[in-house]
Enzyme design. Structure first.
Site, PDB file in Angstrom:
ATOM      1  N   PRO A 148       0.828  -1.209   0.000  1.00 43.72           N
ATOM      2  CA  PRO A 148       0.000   0.000   0.000  1.00 43.72           C
ATOM      3  C   PRO A 148       0.863   1.260   0.000  1.00 43.72           C
ATOM      4  CG  PRO A 148      -0.675  -1.522   1.731  1.00 43.72           C
ATOM      5  CD  PRO A 148       0.619  -2.021   1.188  1.00 43.72           C
ATOM      6  N   GLU A 149       0.514   2.200  -0.875  1.00 40.91           N
ATOM      7  CA  GLU A 149       1.210   3.482  -0.933  1.00 40.91           C
ATOM      8  C   GLU A 149       0.251   4.556  -0.402  1.00 40.91           C
ATOM      9  OE1 GLU A 149       3.171   4.168  -4.683  1.00 40.91           O
ATOM     10  OE2 GLU A 149       3.296   2.039  -5.123  1.00 40.91           O
ATOM     11  N   LYS A 152       2.961   6.449   5.006  1.00 45.92           N
ATOM     12  CA  LYS A 152       2.219   5.196   4.782  1.00 45.92           C
ATOM     13  C   LYS A 152       1.796   4.567   6.102  1.00 45.92           C
ATOM     14  CE  LYS A 152       5.269   4.402   0.902  1.00 45.92           C
ATOM     15  NZ  LYS A 152       6.275   3.484   0.356  1.00 45.92           N
TER      16      LYS A 152
END
Ligand SMILES: [Zn+2]
Length: 275
Positions: free
Chosen positions: A2-3, A58
């Site tokens: 996930p960014e 993040k």
């Protein structure tokens, strides 16, 4: 992994669903170590009300009503899911938070590179200070990006992944932003011009905003889903990432590894300009 867009979507959904809810019970899997210790983690969060959930780079930061924070970092294989009553067939569940309204939040992590931690307000301040500017913050300027890029002795692709240069960008959105900005990923940071930085910040904002709008990217491994279990669709709108043919000129896309990360670029649309 996930960014920024995926983390932002998760934080927003958790904020909407969990603000004002009280954590009635916490379970941590025996094979998992919450930080600083599982015992401290359980003690610090049990019985607390959620004040807000937000994203820093993040990381997902959950503010509790006593001023302390819970932090989740998803790294490669972490996942946060909300369950209305029973917990379904989720694997590798490491932490379960039970809420007073019957809702449950699971944190699962197959490879265990992720993090579940409690932090003091001071530690949150230190965490925030470690990161570069937030690209979607309207106060972030091309000049800041330019100065931060020039301070690193590397290529532009590596520099964009460095969270001190700019927050929240990972491999996919860096690759696509460089394509939109027509900058070769191997360009040395000391050859980046202020005009490049302006174009690049615009391109970064454009891909991140599109990523958020499209619910993030879910790749073939189906690792990323939002807390309700929904997949994203940005992968259907990649600019150059994973492509064989350039969508602008039709030429063959080059694939190289930069610091082990798969990088796609069009040699014609993103020529390497050296001084
Ligand atoms: Zn091209």
């Amino acid at each position: 992994m996930p960014e920024l867009p995926e983390t932002q979507i998760i934080a927003a959904q958790l904020n909407k669903n969990l603000t004002g809810k009280i954590i009635s019970q916490v379970q941590v899997s025996r094979d998992y170590k919450a930080l600083p210790s599982t015992e401290i983690f359980i003690k610090a969060v049990t019985g607390k009300e959620i004040r807000s959930v937000r994203r820093v780079a993040k990381n997902i930061l959950v503010e509790l009503d006593n001023g302390t924070y819970m932090l989740f970092h998803l790294a490669m294989t972490g996942r946060l899911l909300l369950w209305n009553d029973k917990i379904g067939s989720e694997k590798w569940v490491k932490v379960i938070l039970h809420f007073d309204n019957g809702v449950k939040l699971t944190f699962s992590d197959m490879r265990m590179f992720g993090k579940a931690a409690v932090l003091s307000p001071k530690q949150v301040g230190e965490l925030e200070a470690r990161y570069g500017p937030e690209p979607l913050d309207k106060n972030t300027t091309p000049q800041q990006l330019f100065d931060n890029l020039r301070a690193k002795r590397t290529n532009i692709k590596n520099a964009l992944l460095n969270q001190e240069v700019i927050s929240g960008i990972g491999n996919i959105y860096a690759t696509d932003a460089l394509f939109l900005a027509k900058i070769n990923p191997l360009t040395k940071t000391n050859e980046i011009t202020s005009e490049n930085a302006t174009r690049l910040l615009d391109a970064i904002r454009s891909v991140l905003e599109e990523g958020i709008k499209l619910g993030g990217s879910t790749l073939g491994d189906k690792m990323y889903v939002d807390p309700s279990g929904k997949e994203g669709t940005y992968q259907e709108h990649f600019k150059i990432y994973s492509k064989e043919k350039c969508p602008v000129c039709g030429g063959k896309v080059s694939f190289i590894k930069i610091s082990g990360r798969g990088t796609y670029f069009c040699p014609d649309c993103q020529p390497l300009i050296s001084k």
